[in-house]
Design an enzyme around this catalytic site. Structure first.
Site, PDB file in Angstrom:
ATOM      1  N   ASN A 151       0.773  -1.206  -0.063  1.00  0.00           N
ATOM      2  CA  ASN A 151      -0.075  -0.027  -0.074  1.00  0.00           C
ATOM      3  C   ASN A 151       0.746   1.306   0.058  1.00  0.00           C
ATOM      4  O   ASN A 151       0.524   2.356  -0.468  1.00  0.00           O
ATOM      5  CB  ASN A 151      -0.921   0.186   1.191  1.00  0.00           C
ATOM      6  CG  ASN A 151      -0.469  -0.078   2.375  1.00  0.00           C
ATOM      7  OD1 ASN A 151       0.705  -0.546   2.710  1.00  0.00           O
ATOM      8  ND2 ASN A 151      -1.243   0.328   3.707  1.00  0.00           N
ATOM      9  N   GLU A 249       3.295  -4.138  12.896  1.00  0.00           N
ATOM     10  CA  GLU A 249       2.211  -3.110  12.343  1.00  0.00           C
ATOM     11  C   GLU A 249       1.011  -3.676  11.612  1.00  0.00           C
ATOM     12  O   GLU A 249       1.272  -4.100  10.535  1.00  0.00           O
ATOM     13  CB  GLU A 249       3.077  -2.132  11.436  1.00  0.00           C
ATOM     14  CG  GLU A 249       4.173  -1.469  12.164  1.00  0.00           C
ATOM     15  CD  GLU A 249       3.715  -0.505  13.073  1.00  0.00           C
ATOM     16  OE1 GLU A 249       2.661  -0.201  13.298  1.00  0.00           O
ATOM     17  OE2 GLU A 249       4.504   0.224  13.748  1.00  0.00           O
ATOM     18  N   CYS A 283      -3.938   1.676   6.738  1.00  0.00           N
ATOM     19  CA  CYS A 283      -3.989   0.716   7.993  1.00  0.00           C
ATOM     20  C   CYS A 283      -4.817   1.789   8.881  1.00  0.00           C
ATOM     21  O   CYS A 283      -5.641   1.349   9.872  1.00  0.00           O
ATOM     22  CB  CYS A 283      -2.866  -0.069   8.591  1.00  0.00           C
ATOM     23  SG  CYS A 283      -1.644   1.273   8.748  1.00  0.00           S
ATOM     24  N   GLU A 457       6.864   2.417  15.370  1.00  0.00           N
ATOM     25  CA  GLU A 457       7.831   2.806  14.259  1.00  0.00           C
ATOM     26  C   GLU A 457       7.796   4.361  14.261  1.00  0.00           C
ATOM     27  O   GLU A 457       6.793   5.095  14.517  1.00  0.00           O
ATOM     28  CB  GLU A 457       7.487   2.423  12.846  1.00  0.00           C
ATOM     29  CG  GLU A 457       7.527   0.972  12.741  1.00  0.00           C
ATOM     30  CD  GLU A 457       7.605   0.231  11.276  1.00  0.00           C
ATOM     31  OE1 GLU A 457       6.791   0.751  10.648  1.00  0.00           O
ATOM     32  OE2 GLU A 457       8.462  -0.397  11.083  1.00  0.00           O
TER      33      GLU A 457
END
Ligand code: NAD
Length: 478
Positions: A151, A249, A283, A457
Site C-alpha cells: 500500500n 504493524e 491501515c 515505528e
C-alpha cells in the site's frame, strides 16, 4: 523498466534462481508491466549470510558514519522522487501527487533516523562500590528480516530500513512482490550512498516460503512485519518458536467520533480527505464514522456529496483524485463488503459499484444506517468504503469505538476540549487524532495495541525495536 536482476545480496544485483515469477500488473489498465524474479532457498541462504557479515561491519561503524550514509541516501531519494513516484503509480495505482509526497516523506524519515542514530545513549548506573563502573549499553539487536506490503511501497520499507540501519543492524528486506520498483529504488539509493555490502539485502519470492525460511534462520535475530493481522499472527507465532523479538504493524478499523458541536461541512471534508487517500488502502484509514444523532443526517449528506464528487482516474492523470485499487483481490473484497451491506439492509448513500470497465476502479462508497451483523462493522475493509452510524452520548460512542479487537488509530471531532481529552484517554488505540485526519510523521510514534500489533515505528521510539541493552559491570582486577 523492471530490473531483470531484482535481488540485491551482498552488495550485488542478481536474478532470482527460483522458477516462479510474479507478474507485475498496472491496476489502472490490467496491463502486464513485467515479470519479477523470485529467490530460491540458496538465494535466501546467501542473503542471511550476507546480512550476518554486513552486521559485523555495520555494527562497528560509528554512529557518525552511519548517520552520514543515511543522509546521502535520503538526498538520493529526493533527487529521484519523480522517477520513483512514476513507477510506484504504475504498479500500485495511487495518484502521482500522493506517490511523490510519499517518496519525499520517506526521505525525511531517513533523515530523522540518521539524526536519531547519533542519540543512542548509554546510561551510567551508580554502583554499590566506588571502584566499580556500571553501564547500560544499547547495542544493535542483529540482522533483521523485514516484510512490507504494497500500500505504501516506499514508506513502509523505509520505516524499517532507516531505523534498523540507524541502530547499527543489517537487514534482509522482503517487500511486496506486487510493487517492487520502490524497494529496488531504496536499495539503489543506499548502494549509491556507499552502504557497505551485506548491510541491506533485498529478496522477493513466494511470501510464505521466504518468511518460513528466514525467520527460523539462526543468523536472523529480529523480525519486523507490516501487513494483515492473520499473517502477522502466523509470523509472530513462528518467531516465538525461535524466541525472536518482533515488531508487528497490523490492520485497523479506525473509529471516528463526530460530536454535535462541530462544523459538519468542514468535518466531512477533513474525514473524506483522509478516508479516500490511497483509495482507502491505509491501515489508519477512517472506516467507522460515529456521528452524534442530531447532526447524523446532515453529516451523511455532506460526506456522501464529498465522496461522490471525487474524480477517479489513472494515477498518472494530474486530474485524478483517487486511483484504482492496487489489485484485483481488493476489488473483489470491496464488492463483497458492499453486497453484504445491501443484503443486511444498509443504505448505500454514495458509490456502491465499480467505476468504468477497465482496471480496478471502485467508486467511493458510503454506507449508512448499517445494521449490527454487517461485515463492514467488524472486518477491516481496506478500501474506499466507510460505514456511518449515529450515536447518542459519549459513553455509547466510546464503547462502540472500543468494541473490536483492532486498536490502531482513532479520530475525534469535537469543540469541547475537556471531553476530547477524556475521550482520547479512554480510546483503546495506539494513535488518536483530534479535529484532523490521519498523521504519520517521522518525528511521531506510529503503531497499535490489541490485535493491531505491537512495537512502534517513528518518533523517539523509532530505533528502540532494533536495540537491546547490555549491562556491563566493570570492577578493578582482583
Ligand atoms: P496479505 O495478508 O496476503 O498480504 C499482506 C502483505 O503481507 C503482502 O505484502 C504479502 O506479500 C505479505 N505476506 C503475505 N503472506 C505472507 C507470509 N506468509 N510471510 C511474509 N509475508 C507475507 O493480504 P493482501 O491481500 O495483500 O492485503 C489485504 C489485507 O492486508 C488487508 O485487508 C489489510 O488488512 C492488510 N494490509 C495491511 C497493511 C498495513 O499497512 N497494516 C498493508 C497492506 C495490507
Amino acid at each position: 523498466m523492471l530490473r531483470e536482476d531484482p535481488l540485491y545480496i551482498d552488495g550485488a544485483w542478481r536474478r532470482g534462481a527460483a522458477t516462479t515469477r510474479t507478474a507485475i500488473i498496472d491496476p489502472a489498465t490490467g496491463a502486464t508491466l513485467g515479470q519479477l524474479g523470485h529467490a530460491d532457498a540458496r538465494d535466501l541462504d546467501d542473503a542471511a549470510a550476507a546480512a550476518a557479515r554486513g552486521f559485523q561491519v555495520w555494527s562497528r561503524t560509528s554512529a557518525y558514519d552511519r548517520s552520514r550514509i543515511l543522509r546521502v541516501a535520503a538526498e538520493k531519494l529526493r533527487q529521484r522522487a519523480d522517477a520513483i513516484a512514476a513507477s510506484m503509480t504504475r504498479e500500485q495505482g495511487k495518484p502521482l501527487r500522493e506517490a511523490k509526497m510519499e517518496t519525499l516523506a520517506s526521505a525525511d524519515i531517513v533523515d530523522w533516523c540518521a539524526e536519531e542514530a547519533r542519540r543512542v545513549y548509554a546510561r551510567g548506573i551508580p554502583a554499590r562500590r566506588s571502584d566499580v563502573r556500571q553501564v547500560a549499553q544499547p547495542e544493535p539487536v542483529g540482522p533483521v528480516a523485514a516484510f512490507t506490503p504494497w500500500n505504501f511501497p516506499v514508506s513502509q520499507p523505509i520505516r524499517k530500513v532507516a531505523a534498523a540501519l540507524a541502530a547499527g543492524c543489517s537487514m534482509v528486506l522482503k517487500p511486496s512482490e506486487e510493487t517492487p520498483s520502490a524497494a529496488i529504488a531504496i536499495i539503489e539509493a543506499f548502494h549509491d550512498a556507499g552502504l557497505p555490502p551485506g548491510v541491506l539485502n533485498l529478496v522477493f519470492g513466494e511470501p510464505a516460503f521466504v518468511s518460513s525460511t528466514l525467520i527460523p534462520d539462526p543468523r536472523i535475530r529480529k523480525v519486523s512485519f507490516t501487513g494483515s493481522i492473520p499473517v502477522g499472527k502466523q509470523l509472530a507465532a513462528l518467531a516465538g518458536q525461535y524466541m525472536k523479538p518482533c515488531t508487528m504493524e497490523l490492520g485497523g478499523h479506525a473509529p471516528v467520533l463526530v460530536f454535535d458541536n462541530v462544523d459538519v461541512e468542514a468535518t466531512a471534508k477533513a474525514i473524506a480527505a483522509g478516508k479516500f487517500r490511497n483509495a482507502g488502502q491505509v491501515c489508519v484509514s477512517p472506516t467507522r464514522l460515529f456521528v452524534q444523532r442530531p447532526r447524523y443526517k446532515e453529516f451523511v449528506d455532506a460526506f456522501s456529496a464529498r465522496a461522490s464528487s471525487l474524480r477517479l482516474g489513472p494515477g498518472s492523470d494530474d486530474k485524478s483524485e483517487m486511483g484504482p485499487l492496487a489489485n484485483a483481490r481488493r476489488l473483489g473484497s470491496i464488492e463483497g463488503f458492499t453486497e453484504d451491506a445491501r443484503k443486511v439492509g444498509a443504505r448505500i448513500a454514495a458509490g456502491g459499484a465499480r467505476h468504468g470497465n477497465e482496471g480496478n476502479f471502485w467508486s467511493p462508497t458510503v454506507v449508512c444506517d448499517v445494521p449490527e451483523g454487517a461485515r463492514l462493522l467488524t472486518e477491516e475493509p481496506f478500501g474506499p468504503i466507510v460505514a456511518v452510524l449515529p450515536f447518542d452520548d459519549e459513553a455509547d460512542a466510546v464503547a462502540r469505538a472500543n468494541s473490536l479487537p483492532f486498536g490502531l488509530a482513532a479520530y475525534m471531532f469535537d469543540r469541547d476540549a475537556h471531553r476530547a481529552d477524556r475521550v482520547a484517554a479512554s480510546l483503546e488505540v495506539g494513535m488518536v487524532s483530534i479535529n484532523q485526519g490521519p498523521l504519520a510523521l517521522p518525528e511521531t510514534p506510529f503503531g497499535g495495541v490489541k490485535e493491531s500489533g505491537y512495537g512502534r515505528e517513528g518518533g523517539a521510539e523509532a530505533l528502540l525495536p532494533y536495540l537491546v541493552t547490555k549491562f556491563i559491570s566493570h570492577a578493578p582486577p582482583a
